[in-house]
Write a protein that holds these residues in place. Structure first.
Motif, PDB file in Angstrom:
ATOM      1  N   GLN A  76       0.835  -1.204   0.000  1.00  0.00           N
ATOM      2  CA  GLN A  76       0.000   0.000   0.000  1.00  0.00           C
ATOM      3  C   GLN A  76       0.871   1.257   0.000  1.00  0.00           C
ATOM      4  O   GLN A  76       0.526   2.255  -0.644  1.00  0.00           O
ATOM      5  N   MET A  77       1.992   1.201   0.698  1.00  0.00           N
ATOM      6  CA  MET A  77       2.899   2.362   0.686  1.00  0.00           C
ATOM      7  C   MET A  77       3.454   2.588  -0.713  1.00  0.00           C
ATOM      8  O   MET A  77       3.565   3.735  -1.164  1.00  0.00           O
ATOM      9  N   VAL A  78       3.810   1.505  -1.387  1.00  0.00           N
ATOM     10  CA  VAL A  78       4.297   1.651  -2.765  1.00  0.00           C
ATOM     11  C   VAL A  78       3.197   2.276  -3.630  1.00  0.00           C
ATOM     12  O   VAL A  78       3.443   3.209  -4.406  1.00  0.00           O
ATOM     13  N   ALA A  79       1.977   1.785  -3.471  1.00  0.00           N
ATOM     14  CA  ALA A  79       0.864   2.326  -4.271  1.00  0.00           C
ATOM     15  C   ALA A  79       0.650   3.805  -3.975  1.00  0.00           C
ATOM     16  O   ALA A  79       0.369   4.598  -4.884  1.00  0.00           O
ATOM     17  N   GLU A  80       0.785   4.183  -2.719  1.00  0.00           N
ATOM     18  CA  GLU A  80       0.639   5.601  -2.369  1.00  0.00           C
ATOM     19  C   GLU A  80       1.751   6.432  -2.997  1.00  0.00           C
ATOM     20  O   GLU A  80       1.517   7.538  -3.479  1.00  0.00           O
TER      21      GLU A  80
END
Lengths: 532, 532
Positions: free
Chosen positions: B421-425
């Motif tokens: 999710q951090m990568v997606a953000e």
């Protein structure tokens, strides 16, 4: 594969029955894959070059929008400069200075003209010339944790720092070549009186390390003492020091849009002597800066450009670094956060801005974790990959920084050294010369063979891959028999081994004598006033 | 700043005395910064676009050198195809097939012609159309851990997997939108007989998740059963299935330079029905591949191109993915290593190769750690940033993979979801529209103010930043009072909360009935032979 049956099979993702799977997978043997001891003197990490393409989180239009908005801030809103001397310099250079206050406004032309004289790359001299570093271009320079009030290791817990902790952290910084400079006091040595602390600390930096170092800008006298200690440490004249930057200081804006007096004194004293000034706004989005990353970057850039302009107004061509330190707060609590996706974006965008102005770029290795758990590693990796992708030239707090800067951790220092070395290894180019393409080896081994004993492998095996200090690659059973040590355990062991193996770098006795005499004289004079 | 004195000061790196430092630093309050609960149904992660510039670890010359060398391998050394039917297809297409053996050599023209028909982007259908994924281009598709013989959580330790573990891991995969597909058996359910295991497992994938799924290529009958179950799950005709890829399989080369019979049966059954084939050599440098990264990439590329060519010879235009899985061994022990600097280079180089052939690129989220310590996070981050910088389109083993694939960890699953999710953000672009540049807010706040209560902040505060599930941002004192929980503790709690909140996705009763009938019939027939 008989002699090496501990290797995962080719068809790792396809199973042909459990017994077979376990046989194929289960063979990581007892002693294999143990973590390494720390190895110091790894000269291969003295120069780290980042020749990879820089990443970009802003397109050209977005980059220009931030640039233009920051110039509008400088023109219309302005910056408060809390030192009369700085305001007078800016006024004389053509800035619009509020005659009854502290506000300074800059027109676009003045900013562009002032920053144009800043060098895009320069050498920062260390007392050991082999430890000189170049800031800018494709260089990566890592400096150790700085400015933590606390330190911690697992044996003694978290505590206020003292001189012994301070010295031990300097020794760690000296022990690893991937740490190219110290970055300030790794921990505040609270057992030293504040009036003379800087004298003991700076003398220790000269004696316990041979790397470039940093001086705090906490008043003119401390700057002057630091400059003199840097001169003595290198054994050079004042004129040579003036020609050769040998000390750096970090100047934080007091965001939003303000520079405090001690910081401005630091800019003036350091830039006028041709020493390195690292201008670093600390712009927490949602607190001291707008809640949007774009807005926080506008503010960061306005503050940075104003500070950089001042360095050049003080002395054209003096060495200066564009620093970014934009992160976000926890939106539910207001707690500062580091190593977040938003932090990464700001770091990469900051690199785009620094390159737009052809300036060296300073970033940091941050994390907010309280202990050496997965969080400490993932926040650190977010920071380091942003620095790497964003083209960071000076990575401050590169090893040991925990809890958003509150604590210098001995174990985190080791973890970070391992990760910095991994980044450096990643940055080494892939050799695609004919021998490395291995066509002959592939011909020799052919389908169905293996490469363990081949001449091609034997000639390269020992140095082909990075050997991490912390990674525990033993199989689960052997790792369990060893007590299931975590990275925290390994780091704890390695920091102690490293301190035990530490050796003071050679220092000319005449220099040490001059240094001690200077410190003694300044102490006898009472050091500096502590009433600021 | 009176109401928010827990924020780090602007001059974080400069100290003006210890008492002041501690006051400024020490205020992270008790309840603030606590980790979040897991939030499921985060539809914003259903589509992840990577519009950042791709990185490159090979220059154009290096890329061509590897490409050319791999074509030389295919031409001069060749690949062993251990299935007569595959050799016959290749012979008919113009390959040079050893009449007395299994070796197949490809000339350059044949390879180029064959791979040219592979689509650069295609849709993989799920039984819930909202869960369809597109493979290729700027898309990032994450699939869950697959093929682990063991699973673990902290409460029950490490163990052989069973059906309950299998189902619980499927439930985790269903619970997070950032997991776009399952990827095979998350753990091998050893309590199910191998002859019918695939029937129960595939039926569970249809029932417990509504996402796209994978079938092992372990013999023709299993492929056929999986294709039929995918058809039933979607409630479509065989003709529609033939037009709409609805299932994927991973085909591993048996490196070096060999494809085993069950894998080749999988290619033929899946490609001929227009289902997705993910060709993935598993090339451990120094073991089944040359010890140099360049050499391992040459071999990876030769194996991949041969497999991809076969898919197109079986059926022109059938959907195929270029997979890379090159890592290194521990040079001192032979143990496999993952998430290393060498692994990262291979991943980014693999992306360059895949893009050269205009093919979707499959990579993985790997680590070799035995527990949820710092190592597990840093190896994972190395893998994920390589996938991101390298342009990975399908990230297999994206959540839960530990110990180099030996164990599916419930806690690692949660850690990985947070990191994905951090990568997606991070991949979401920075908005630089006028309101987001915040010029008006900067004007309003001015020098020396703060942004906490401003309209600009209040309008955005709640959703401005990513809220991590695991990051514990409480201050040290509150965190200590709470028992000093680590990421491992938080992940343990969150996986249990997630399972407790799991809800089966809706499924048409007629489809479920047809599915159960199919499974019952095939079980009554004895499933498949298990003597391979």
């Amino acid at each position: 594969m008989s002699e090496r049956d501990d290797i995962l099979p080719a068809s790792i993702e396809n199973t042909a029955g459990d017994a077979q799977r376990k046989r194929r997978h289960g063979g990581r043997s007892a002693e294999r894959g143990k973590p390494r001891r720390a190895v110091s003197g790894q000269a291969k990490y003295r120069t780290v070059l980042n020749n990879l393409p820089r990443s970009a989180v802003l397109d050209d239009q977005g980059l220009e929008a931030i640039h233009e908005a920051s110039l509008t801030v400088l023109e219309e809103v302005g910056i408060d400069f809390l030192l009369p001397e700085a305001r007078e310099l800016l006024r004389a250079a053509g800035a619009d200075v509020d005659p009854d206050g502290v506000r300074v406004r800059f027109d676009r032309g003045l900013v562009a003209e002032a920053i144009a004289s800043a060098p895009s790359e320069f050498r920062l001299h260390a007392r050991n010339p082999e430890r000189d570093v170049i800031l800018g271009g494709n260089r990566v320079v890592n400096s150790a944790v700085a400015s933590a009030p606390y330190c911690s290791d697992r044996d003694h817990g978290r505590r206020s720092g003292n001189q012994e902790d301070f010295r031990n952290l300097l020794k760690l910084a000296q022990s690893f070549d991937i740490i190219h400079a110290t970055g300030g006091y790794p921990v505040e040595p609270t057992d030293l009186h504040a009036s003379v602390r800087h004298l003991d600390c700076l003398a220790d930096m000269v004696k316990l390390t041979d790397k470039a170092f940093h001086a705090y800008s906490l008043g003119r006298e401390r700057n002057l003492d630091a400059i003199e200690i840097a001169r003595i440490g290198r054994g050079i004249s004042a004129a040579q020091l003036d020609a050769e930057p040998s000390l750096f200081t970090v100047i934080n804006a007091s965001s939003p849009l303000r520079y405090d007096a001690p910081m401005l004194q630091g800019v003036i004293e350091m830039a006028s002597r041709n020493q390195v000034v690292v201008i670093t706004p600390f712009t927490l989005a949602g607190a001291m800066a707008p809640v949007t990353i774009a807005g926080a970057l506008v503010q960061q850039n306005a503050e940075a450009l104003a500070g950089i302009a001042l360095t050049q107004i003080v002395r054209k061509g003096s060495p200066v670094v564009y620093g970014g330190f934009t992160s976000n707060v926890d939106m539910k609590s207001g707690a500062p956060a580091f190593g977040t996706p938003e932090y990464m974006k700001a770091v990469v965008a900051g690199g785009q801005l620094a390159r737009r102005y052809r300036l060296p770029y300073r970033t940091s290795n941050t994390c907010a974790a309280n202990t050496l758990d997965a969080q400490s590693a993932y926040e650190t990796m977010m920071s380091l990959w942003a620095a790497t992708q964003g083209g960071g030239n000076l990575v401050k707090h590169a090893a040991g920084w925990m809890e958003g800067g509150l604590t210098a951790s001995f174990e985190k220092f080791i973890l970070d050294v391992d990760l910095l070395q991994m980044v450096a290894e990643y940055l080494k180019p892939i050799d695609t010369s004919p021998d490395e393409l291995a066509l002959d080896a592939i011909r020799d081994v052919g389908p169905g063979g293996h490469y363990f004993g081949t001449a091609h492998t034997l000639a390269r095996y020992e140095h082909a891959f990075y050997s991490p200090m912390l990674s525990d690659w033993r199989n689960f059973e052997s790792w369990s028999l060893a007590g299931q040590p975590t990275s925290f355990d390994h780091a704890n062991r390695i920091y102690k081994e490293t301190l035990a193996a530490y050796q003071r770098p050679p220092l000319d006795p005449a220099i040490e004598e001059e240094l001690d005499a200077f410190v003694a004289r300044r102490k006898a004079e009472g050091g500096v006033a502590t009433d600021f």
